[in-house]
Design an enzyme around this catalytic site. Structure first.
Site, PDB file in Angstrom:
ATOM      1  N   LYS A  46       6.571  -9.037  -0.717  1.00 28.80           N
ATOM      2  CA  LYS A  46       7.577  -8.746   0.319  1.00 28.80           C
ATOM      3  C   LYS A  46       8.473  -9.959   0.554  1.00 28.80           C
ATOM      4  O   LYS A  46       9.695  -9.852   0.562  1.00 28.80           O
ATOM      5  CB  LYS A  46       6.915  -8.367   1.648  1.00 28.80           C
ATOM      6  CG  LYS A  46       6.080  -7.117   1.603  1.00 28.80           C
ATOM      7  CD  LYS A  46       5.535  -6.768   2.972  1.00 28.80           C
ATOM      8  CE  LYS A  46       4.576  -7.814   3.543  1.00 28.80           C
ATOM      9  NZ  LYS A  46       3.341  -8.016   2.749  1.00 28.80           N
ATOM     10  N   ARG A 120       4.306  -2.532  11.432  1.00 31.17           N
ATOM     11  CA  ARG A 120       3.065  -2.469  10.673  1.00 31.17           C
ATOM     12  C   ARG A 120       2.140  -1.379  11.202  1.00 31.17           C
ATOM     13  O   ARG A 120       1.106  -1.115  10.615  1.00 31.17           O
ATOM     14  CB  ARG A 120       2.373  -3.828  10.768  1.00 31.17           C
ATOM     15  CG  ARG A 120       1.504  -4.124   9.603  1.00 31.17           C
ATOM     16  CD  ARG A 120       0.959  -5.504   9.715  1.00 31.17           C
ATOM     17  NE  ARG A 120       1.973  -6.500   9.401  1.00 31.17           N
ATOM     18  CZ  ARG A 120       1.693  -7.674   8.852  1.00 31.17           C
ATOM     19  NH1 ARG A 120       0.476  -8.002   8.553  1.00 31.17           N
ATOM     20  NH2 ARG A 120       2.655  -8.536   8.617  1.00 31.17           N
ATOM     21  N   ARG A 154      -1.376 -18.623  -4.229  1.00 28.86           N
ATOM     22  CA  ARG A 154      -0.218 -18.820  -3.334  1.00 28.86           C
ATOM     23  C   ARG A 154      -0.357 -20.118  -2.546  1.00 28.86           C
ATOM     24  O   ARG A 154      -1.387 -20.408  -1.969  1.00 28.86           O
ATOM     25  CB  ARG A 154      -0.102 -17.637  -2.369  1.00 28.86           C
ATOM     26  CG  ARG A 154       0.974 -17.851  -1.324  1.00 28.86           C
ATOM     27  CD  ARG A 154       1.432 -16.561  -0.694  1.00 28.86           C
ATOM     28  NE  ARG A 154       0.493 -15.991   0.241  1.00 28.86           N
ATOM     29  CZ  ARG A 154       0.736 -14.889   0.959  1.00 28.86           C
ATOM     30  NH1 ARG A 154       1.872 -14.242   0.817  1.00 28.86           N
ATOM     31  NH2 ARG A 154      -0.163 -14.437   1.795  1.00 28.86           N
ATOM     32  N   ARG A 187      -3.215 -20.726   2.643  1.00 29.22           N
ATOM     33  CA  ARG A 187      -3.607 -20.066   3.884  1.00 29.22           C
ATOM     34  C   ARG A 187      -5.077 -19.681   3.813  1.00 29.22           C
ATOM     35  O   ARG A 187      -5.560 -19.219   2.785  1.00 29.22           O
ATOM     36  CB  ARG A 187      -2.764 -18.802   4.093  1.00 29.22           C
ATOM     37  CG  ARG A 187      -1.376 -19.119   4.582  1.00 29.22           C
ATOM     38  CD  ARG A 187      -0.470 -17.920   4.555  1.00 29.22           C
ATOM     39  NE  ARG A 187      -1.062 -16.711   5.123  1.00 29.22           N
ATOM     40  CZ  ARG A 187      -0.412 -15.553   5.228  1.00 29.22           C
ATOM     41  NH1 ARG A 187       0.839 -15.458   4.803  1.00 29.22           N
ATOM     42  NH2 ARG A 187      -0.988 -14.495   5.745  1.00 29.22           N
ATOM     43  N   ARG A 198      -8.478  -7.741   4.534  1.00 31.74           N
ATOM     44  CA  ARG A 198      -7.075  -7.668   4.956  1.00 31.74           C
ATOM     45  C   ARG A 198      -6.388  -6.437   4.361  1.00 31.74           C
ATOM     46  O   ARG A 198      -5.611  -5.772   5.019  1.00 31.74           O
ATOM     47  CB  ARG A 198      -6.310  -8.906   4.476  1.00 31.74           C
ATOM     48  CG  ARG A 198      -6.279 -10.039   5.465  1.00 31.74           C
ATOM     49  CD  ARG A 198      -5.792 -11.274   4.777  1.00 31.74           C
ATOM     50  NE  ARG A 198      -4.362 -11.406   4.780  1.00 31.74           N
ATOM     51  CZ  ARG A 198      -3.682 -12.151   3.902  1.00 31.74           C
ATOM     52  NH1 ARG A 198      -4.317 -12.792   2.951  1.00 31.74           N
ATOM     53  NH2 ARG A 198      -2.387 -12.249   3.987  1.00 31.74           N
TER      54      ARG A 198
END
Ligand SMILES: Nc1ncnc2c1ncn2[C@@H]1O[C@H](COP(=O)(O)OP(=O)(O)OP(=O)(O)O)[C@@H](O)[C@H]1O
Ligand SMILES: Nc1nc2c(ncn2[C@H]2C[C@H](O)[C@@H](COP(=O)(O)OP(=O)(O)O)O2)c(=O)[nH]1
Length: 251
Positions: A46, A120, A154, A187, A198
């Site tokens: 995204k 969301r 990431r 993260r 998640r």
């Protein structure tokens, strides 16, 4: 479309995720302003896709997650409330995030915008309905294994929200942000053991939101394992709604 309001757009606190180089601003002179949303699970791209759209089409990219992370240190009541949820990897309650987002979107009444991470839940989608009519919803469908691999590679620059991936878009110097030279971090919730939970939570909340937008005929889904292959289709879709300010190929 949301109507433009009186007066110019004021600077606000909602994150306009900084692209790697400055976007070409599009004067919001069109009588219709584009209202778009990008949906997709964590790691679906995204942020990457939104950053490209923002640059090519001169839209404001508003990321709710980045906005919340920035709000935490601000000392405000909403930020303090949100912190408890973020730390536990839970969704911030609808009334908290909705209030924050609505206030920021109000400041951008005269700009084209693109939301990343909001809405969301169905409650959030309904709140958004109260202030505008969306033109376009882009949904990114990426296989689970791909998501897991991407998230574990990431790295982010916390201050700006710039995102790197050790395979896809590595920084010029390992572990360091290209623009500021500051350290990159991983993260906590990108750890493989946190990712499955998640993704499950994302699916449960997102399903009714997707159904709502599908029933309105504004949902456009893109499936694949590579952002670069999905991107030309996204670019073509956007081009049918708003003139590009940069050609597709320039990444
Ligand atoms: N629309 C929202 N509603 C409720 N909570 C949100 C919303 N957007 C962000 N948050 C909170 O902020 C956190 C970080 O959001 P962010 O969108 O950056 O991450 P994510 O969706 O978990 O992962 P990714 O950035 O990989 O898609 C979320 O875990 C959640 O606590
Ligand atoms: N290997 C690979 N990595 C990709 C691709 N597209 C995006 N990425 C990387 C960039 C990020 O490190 C990570 C997740 O992307 P993101 O844009 O942060 O996703 P999202 O969490 O905002 O949905 O995956 C891609 O096509 N291939």
């Amino acid at each position: 479309m949301c109507p433009g309001g009186a007066g110019g757009a004021r600077p606000g606190r909602l994150t306009r995720v900084p692209p790697r180089s400055a976007p070409v601003p599009v004067p919001a002179m069109a009588s219709k302003l584009l209202r778009a949303v990008v949906l997709g699970p964590p790691g679906s791209g995204k942020g990457t896709v939104c950053e490209r759209i923002a640059r090519r089409f001169g839209l404001q990219h508003l990321s709710s997650g980045q906005f919340l992370r920035e709000s935490l240190g601000g000392g405000g009541e909403a930020g303090a409330l949100a912190q408890q949820y973020l730390e536990r990897g839970l969704l911030v309650p609808d009334h908290v995030i909705t209030r924050l987002m609505m206030a920021e979107l109000e400041k951008r009444r005269e700009q084209h915008w693109l939301l990343d991470g909001f809405p969301r839940t169905l409650g959030q989608a309904k709140a958004l309905d109260g202030i505008c009519q969306l033109d376009l919803v882009i949904s990114l469908n990426i296989p689970f294994e791909t998501l897991k691999d991407r998230l574990s590679a990431r790295w982010v620059h916390p201050a700006s929200g710039r995102v790197y991936n050790m395979d896809f878009n590595p920084p010029h110097t390992q572990g360091v942000d290209d623009l500021t030279g500051e350290p990159l971090v991983q993260r906590e919730d990108d750890r493989p053991e946190a990712v499955a939970a998640r993704l499950r939570k994302y699916k449960d909340a997102a399903k009714p939101v997707m159904e709502l937008y599908k029933s309105r005929g504004i949902l456009h889904s893109f499936s694949g394992t590579e952002t670069n292959k999905i991107w030309p289709y996204v670019y073509t879709l956007l081009s049918s709604r708003i003139p590009p300010v940069l050609p597709e190929e320039e990444h």
